[in-house]
Design a protein around this motif. Structure first.
Motif, PDB file in Angstrom:
ATOM      1  N   ALA A  90       0.666  -1.200  -0.069  1.00  0.00           N
ATOM      2  CA  ALA A  90       0.020  -0.080  -0.039  1.00  0.00           C
ATOM      3  C   ALA A  90       0.855   1.247   0.032  1.00  0.00           C
ATOM      4  CB  ALA A  90      -1.002  -0.117   1.225  1.00  0.00           C
ATOM      5  N   GLU A  91       1.944   1.268   0.847  1.00  0.00           N
ATOM      6  CA  GLU A  91       2.637   2.422   1.018  1.00  0.00           C
ATOM      7  C   GLU A  91       3.600   2.607  -0.318  1.00  0.00           C
ATOM      8  OE1 GLU A  91       4.677   1.972   4.539  1.00  0.00           O
ATOM      9  OE2 GLU A  91       3.111   2.908   5.837  1.00  0.00           O
ATOM     10  N   TRP A  92       4.100   1.447  -0.891  1.00  0.00           N
ATOM     11  CA  TRP A  92       4.821   1.795  -2.191  1.00  0.00           C
ATOM     12  C   TRP A  92       3.906   2.228  -3.490  1.00  0.00           C
ATOM     13  CZ3 TRP A  92       3.872  -1.008  -6.774  1.00  0.00           C
ATOM     14  CH2 TRP A  92       4.713  -0.682  -7.732  1.00  0.00           C
ATOM     15  N   GLN A  93       2.408   1.795  -3.278  1.00  0.00           N
ATOM     16  CA  GLN A  93       1.703   2.038  -4.445  1.00  0.00           C
ATOM     17  C   GLN A  93       1.181   3.585  -4.293  1.00  0.00           C
ATOM     18  OE1 GLN A  93       0.259  -0.325  -7.259  1.00  0.00           O
ATOM     19  NE2 GLN A  93       0.191   2.186  -7.724  1.00  0.00           N
ATOM     20  N   ILE A  94       1.085   3.975  -2.887  1.00  0.00           N
ATOM     21  CA  ILE A  94       0.487   5.307  -2.957  1.00  0.00           C
ATOM     22  C   ILE A  94       1.756   6.212  -3.142  1.00  0.00           C
ATOM     23  CG2 ILE A  94      -0.359   6.826  -1.168  1.00  0.00           C
ATOM     24  CD1 ILE A  94      -1.688   4.537   0.089  1.00  0.00           C
ATOM     25  N   ALA A  95       2.915   5.820  -2.888  1.00  0.00           N
ATOM     26  CA  ALA A  95       4.130   6.831  -3.307  1.00  0.00           C
ATOM     27  C   ALA A  95       4.238   6.995  -4.767  1.00  0.00           C
ATOM     28  CB  ALA A  95       5.334   6.361  -2.529  1.00  0.00           C
ATOM     29  N   GLU A  96       3.958   5.877  -5.236  1.00  0.00           N
ATOM     30  CA  GLU A  96       4.052   5.955  -6.823  1.00  0.00           C
ATOM     31  C   GLU A  96       3.155   6.893  -7.356  1.00  0.00           C
ATOM     32  OE1 GLU A  96       6.133   4.162  -9.384  1.00  0.00           O
ATOM     33  OE2 GLU A  96       7.255   4.144  -7.544  1.00  0.00           O
ATOM     34  N   THR A  97       1.684   6.698  -7.047  1.00  0.00           N
ATOM     35  CA  THR A  97       0.841   7.553  -7.374  1.00  0.00           C
ATOM     36  C   THR A  97       0.979   9.331  -7.086  1.00  0.00           C
ATOM     37  OG1 THR A  97      -0.922   5.855  -7.224  1.00  0.00           O
ATOM     38  CG2 THR A  97      -1.694   8.366  -7.528  1.00  0.00           C
ATOM     39  N   ASN A  98       1.587   9.343  -5.784  1.00  0.00           N
ATOM     40  CA  ASN A  98       1.994  10.728  -5.421  1.00  0.00           C
ATOM     41  C   ASN A  98       3.066  11.494  -6.242  1.00  0.00           C
ATOM     42  OD1 ASN A  98       0.027  10.784  -3.157  1.00  0.00           O
ATOM     43  ND2 ASN A  98       1.390  10.155  -1.967  1.00  0.00           N
ATOM     44  N   LYS A  99       3.923  10.442  -6.834  1.00  0.00           N
ATOM     45  CA  LYS A  99       4.772  11.333  -7.865  1.00  0.00           C
ATOM     46  C   LYS A  99       3.956  12.014  -8.973  1.00  0.00           C
ATOM     47  CE  LYS A  99       8.450   7.647  -7.333  1.00  0.00           C
ATOM     48  NZ  LYS A  99       8.882   6.490  -8.076  1.00  0.00           N
ATOM     49  N   CYS A 100       2.844  11.503  -9.324  1.00  0.00           N
ATOM     50  CA  CYS A 100       1.965  12.019 -10.513  1.00  0.00           C
ATOM     51  C   CYS A 100       0.960  12.953 -10.088  1.00  0.00           C
ATOM     52  CB  CYS A 100       1.263  11.042 -11.211  1.00  0.00           C
ATOM     53  SG  CYS A 100       2.380   9.878 -12.109  1.00  0.00           S
ATOM     54  N   VAL A 101       0.601  13.145  -8.677  1.00  0.00           N
ATOM     55  CA  VAL A 101      -0.432  13.946  -8.342  1.00  0.00           C
ATOM     56  C   VAL A 101      -0.144  15.524  -8.431  1.00  0.00           C
ATOM     57  CG1 VAL A 101      -1.602  14.854  -6.203  1.00  0.00           C
ATOM     58  CG2 VAL A 101      -1.331  12.458  -6.724  1.00  0.00           C
ATOM     59  N   PRO A 102       1.031  15.934  -8.217  1.00  0.00           N
ATOM     60  CA  PRO A 102       1.446  17.199  -8.736  1.00  0.00           C
ATOM     61  C   PRO A 102       1.167  17.928 -10.273  1.00  0.00           C
ATOM     62  CG  PRO A 102       3.066  16.310  -7.455  1.00  0.00           C
ATOM     63  CD  PRO A 102       2.483  15.329  -7.826  1.00  0.00           C
ATOM     64  N   TYR A 103       1.311  16.778 -10.998  1.00  0.00           N
ATOM     65  CA  TYR A 103       0.791  17.064 -12.535  1.00  0.00           C
ATOM     66  C   TYR A 103      -0.461  16.930 -12.781  1.00  0.00           C
ATOM     67  CZ  TYR A 103       5.795  16.043 -12.701  1.00  0.00           C
ATOM     68  OH  TYR A 103       7.190  15.770 -12.477  1.00  0.00           O
ATOM     69  N   TYR A 104      -1.396  16.215 -12.002  1.00  0.00           N
ATOM     70  CA  TYR A 104      -2.715  16.224 -12.204  1.00  0.00           C
ATOM     71  C   TYR A 104      -3.148  17.474 -11.529  1.00  0.00           C
ATOM     72  CZ  TYR A 104      -2.246  11.028 -11.997  1.00  0.00           C
ATOM     73  OH  TYR A 104      -1.878   9.644 -12.194  1.00  0.00           O
ATOM     74  N   LYS A 105      -2.719  17.964 -10.721  1.00  0.00           N
ATOM     75  CA  LYS A 105      -3.275  19.226 -10.008  1.00  0.00           C
ATOM     76  C   LYS A 105      -2.718  20.505 -11.119  1.00  0.00           C
ATOM     77  CE  LYS A 105      -2.910  18.244  -5.263  1.00  0.00           C
ATOM     78  NZ  LYS A 105      -4.399  17.879  -4.872  1.00  0.00           N
ATOM     79  N   SER A 106      -1.577  20.266 -11.681  1.00  0.00           N
ATOM     80  CA  SER A 106      -1.132  21.615 -12.272  1.00  0.00           C
ATOM     81  C   SER A 106      -1.838  21.606 -13.723  1.00  0.00           C
ATOM     82  CB  SER A 106       0.322  21.550 -12.609  1.00  0.00           C
ATOM     83  OG  SER A 106       0.719  20.500 -13.550  1.00  0.00           O
ATOM     84  N   LEU A 107      -2.246  20.377 -14.266  1.00  0.00           N
ATOM     85  CA  LEU A 107      -2.924  20.217 -15.512  1.00  0.00           C
ATOM     86  C   LEU A 107      -4.518  20.549 -15.178  1.00  0.00           C
ATOM     87  CD1 LEU A 107      -1.911  16.871 -17.150  1.00  0.00           C
ATOM     88  CD2 LEU A 107      -1.519  19.100 -18.163  1.00  0.00           C
ATOM     89  N   GLY A 108      -5.073  20.438 -14.031  1.00  0.00           N
ATOM     90  CA  GLY A 108      -6.406  20.787 -13.817  1.00  0.00           C
ATOM     91  C   GLY A 108      -7.262  19.715 -14.029  1.00  0.00           C
ATOM     92  N   LEU A 109      -6.779  18.549 -14.042  1.00  0.00           N
ATOM     93  CA  LEU A 109      -7.530  17.154 -14.297  1.00  0.00           C
ATOM     94  C   LEU A 109      -8.590  17.149 -12.924  1.00  0.00           C
ATOM     95  CD1 LEU A 109      -4.744  14.625 -15.059  1.00  0.00           C
ATOM     96  CD2 LEU A 109      -6.587  15.345 -16.610  1.00  0.00           C
ATOM     97  N   LEU A 110      -9.625  16.614 -13.460  1.00  0.00           N
ATOM     98  CA  LEU A 110     -10.756  16.460 -12.098  1.00  0.00           C
ATOM     99  C   LEU A 110     -10.474  14.971 -11.472  1.00  0.00           C
ATOM    100  CD1 LEU A 110     -13.704  17.481 -14.478  1.00  0.00           C
ATOM    101  CD2 LEU A 110     -12.394  18.894 -13.304  1.00  0.00           C
ATOM    102  N   GLN A 111     -10.043  15.230 -10.231  1.00  0.00           N
ATOM    103  CA  GLN A 111      -9.580  14.106  -9.549  1.00  0.00           C
ATOM    104  C   GLN A 111     -10.890  13.232  -9.047  1.00  0.00           C
ATOM    105  OE1 GLN A 111      -6.522  16.697  -7.631  1.00  0.00           O
ATOM    106  NE2 GLN A 111      -5.699  14.730  -7.167  1.00  0.00           N
TER     107      GLN A 111
END
Lengths: 421, 130
Positions: A90-111
């Motif tokens: 769980a911790e590994w997978q969440i960390a992997e996703t968290n690497k992408c979250v800043p890009y989701y936010k800067s793009l304005g994707l709807l989470q």
């Protein structure tokens, strides 16, 4: 391929490096399929799982140009302990996703984190060009909303979100939207109008194996279909086959008549569905050979409010057997609505858990659970099929209605039907 | 023997063929850490540095991200050849930049054998058995 001046300038970097890089992918995609031109796309749905370095490149300096919903995570990121996912995974997978979250936010994707974009306001209109990933949503959009959606790898939806463009290919083109296979009931044995949504799912799964990428036209539904029935008709087609749409004569927008559904041509093949075909479908879905059931999972595709009501009525105040598990998955917004309607508490009081924003079945990391179930029961053929495939048959499945699954997990053993009817 | 085909992604490569007769889902079917195939008739074989010849792509649209991961880990195939690319196979090629051809003038599945040495020039649209 023809590009407008504006498209040329997107490609050459006028709107920054991310748009240029994304446009380069869009253009290459179009060239593979000899597309004549690009079209404007107003709606996208993207899958998680992008390599962060790729996402960094295509998103640089860019903002999305579409209504851009996002797909599911593969377990509940907030309640993974309750779900029983191993801490290390769980911790590994969440960390992997968290690497992408800043890009989701800067793009304005709807989470949104749901596989049902249509439940969170991403609702295409007839003839809208859209570019969604996740086959069940694509098939519903093409068939029920009559939007124009292609089959493309997940990065295709992301670069369309960034550019608002896609090549005119596949099922976006009118001539590729007609049916090829006619599906009719064996009237002495079955009546499509009597089919439950789970019966419809089973029929659809069985047919998809025969249809492959061809479009099925269903003739024999006299009554209009609920949205839930449409979901269960749609979602197996991209699993057992690689279908992109279906028609229901007299119901779906592009099939007012049989002639319209087939574009005036004759069907390539006619398939008659009777007891034998339904039984074959049932047998594919039920791989368990005894009455064991460890876990019931619902919400594939993500649960609607109507399904929440059905589930709570089926529970009828009962508790699931000790040591057994009940999972329900839905988007965050649906969870909030169900909670406000008092439909979460009865599930939790029964001993079940409602998983938010994640897939509970097809994408579940089954072997990363603390306690791997031996038999999982569900009312979704899509779910049962991916569990069998993803675990190489190590986890057996049971398939039945919400009521059959709930009765079984309350009793602690399979008490549903032992055959299709 | 020489083939001509249709470019899905440009580039050149030389290497040994690994031929799978079935449709492949790279998601679930390829281990991106090792390059090993987990499903299909070539289960257990490794695609690393091979020219991977397959019928078509099927299943999850996540495939391009899986093959991207394999390439980053240095275990991707050198080139891809398939009968006919769908939107998923096309995105695998475009996003990874792996030279890829489809629609060869002779069926690659029956005319190319695992172990054959191949020269692929995807820009020119040619494949040669050396």
């Amino acid at each position: 391929m023809y590009l407008t001046k504006e498209e040329e300038s997107m490609l050459s970097g006028k709107y920054g490096p991310g748009v240029a890089k994304s446009m380069d992918v869009v253009v290459k995609w179009g060239e593979v399929f000899d597309a004549e031109r690009l079209v404007d796309v107003g709606s996208t749905h993207t899958l998680l799982g992008e390599p962060a370095e790729w996402l960094a490149e295509v998103s640089e300096g860019a903002q999305v140009r579409t209504v851009s919903t996002m797909h599911v995570t593969n377990f509940d990121y907030e309640n993974w302990e309750k779900q029983g996912v191993k801490r290390s995974w769980a911790e590994w997978q969440i960390a992997e996703t968290n690497k992408c979250v800043p890009y989701y936010k800067s793009l304005g994707l709807l989470q949104t984190y749901t596989c049902g974009p249509y439940m969170v306001g991403n609702v295409p209109k007839q003839k809208d060009y859209i570019n969604w990933s996740g086959t069940s949503g694509v098939i519903i959009s093409n068939s029920v909303f009559a939007a124009r959606a292609p089959r493309v790898g997940a990065p295709g939806s992301m670069v369309t979100a960034i550019t608002g463009k896609a090549p005119l290919v596949g099922h976006m083109k009118e001539e590729n939207r007609y049916g090829q296979i006619l599906v009719q009931p064996e009237k002495s044995q079955v009546n499509f109008d009597d089919f439950s949504k789970e019966d419809i799912g089973m029929m659809s799964y069985y047919l998809a194996g025969l249809a492959g990428e061809r479009t099925c036209v269903f003739d024999g539904f006299a009554n209009r279909l609920s949205f839930e029935k449409c979901k269960f008709l749609a979602s197996p087609l991209g699993v057992a086959g690689s279908g992109s749409m279906f028609h229901v004569v007299g119901f779906t927008p592009e099939a007012p008549t049989m002639e319209a559904a087939f574009g005036g041509k004759k069907p390539q093949e006619t398939i008659t569905v009777g007891d034998k075909e339904m039984q074959a479908g049932w047998e594919i879905m039920n791989t368990a050979t005894n009455d064991e059931v460890d876990l019931v999972t619902f919400g594939c595709p993500h649960f609607s409010i109507t399904e929440f009501k059905e589930l709570v009525a089926a529970l009828n105040g009962r508790k699931i057997k000790e040591g057994k598990r009940l999972w329900v998955s839905c988007g965050l917004d649906m969870y909030n609505l169900a909670n406000r309607m008092g439909l979460i508490k009865p599930i939790e009081d029964a001993g079940g858990i409602v998983l938010k924003g994640c897939c509970a079945g097809p994408l579940t990391p089954w072997f990363e659970l603390e306690n791997v179930p031996k038999v999982v029961a569900t009312n979704s053929t899509r779910c049962a099929s991916y569990i069998t495939g993803g675990t190489a048959g190590a986890i057996k499945t049971r398939y039945g209605s919400v009521k059959e699954c709930i009765d079984s997990i309350v009793e602690g053993r399979w008490v549903g039907k032992e055959g299709w009817k | 023997m020489k083939f001509t085909g249709h470019k899905v992604c440009g580039g050149k490569a030389e290497g040994e063929a690994l031929v799978s007769q079935g449709a492949i889902s790279f998601f679930g079917g390829l281990n991106p850490a090792t390059g090993e195939l987990n499903q299909g008739d070539q289960k257990g074989k490794n695609v690393k540095d091979k020219i991977f010849v397959f019928k078509q792509s099927k299943g999850s649209t996540l495939a391009p991200y899986i093959v991207f991961g394999a390439r980053k880990n240095g275990v991707a195939p050198k080139a891809l050849i398939c009968q006919e690319a769908d939107g998923v196979a096309a995105m695998v090629a475009i996003v990874t930049g792996i030279p890829t051809l489809d629609k060869l003038d002779k069926d690659p599945l029956t005319n190319i054998k695992t172990g054959d040495k191949l020269r692929v020039d995807a820009d020119a649209g040619t494949v040669e058995i050396l």
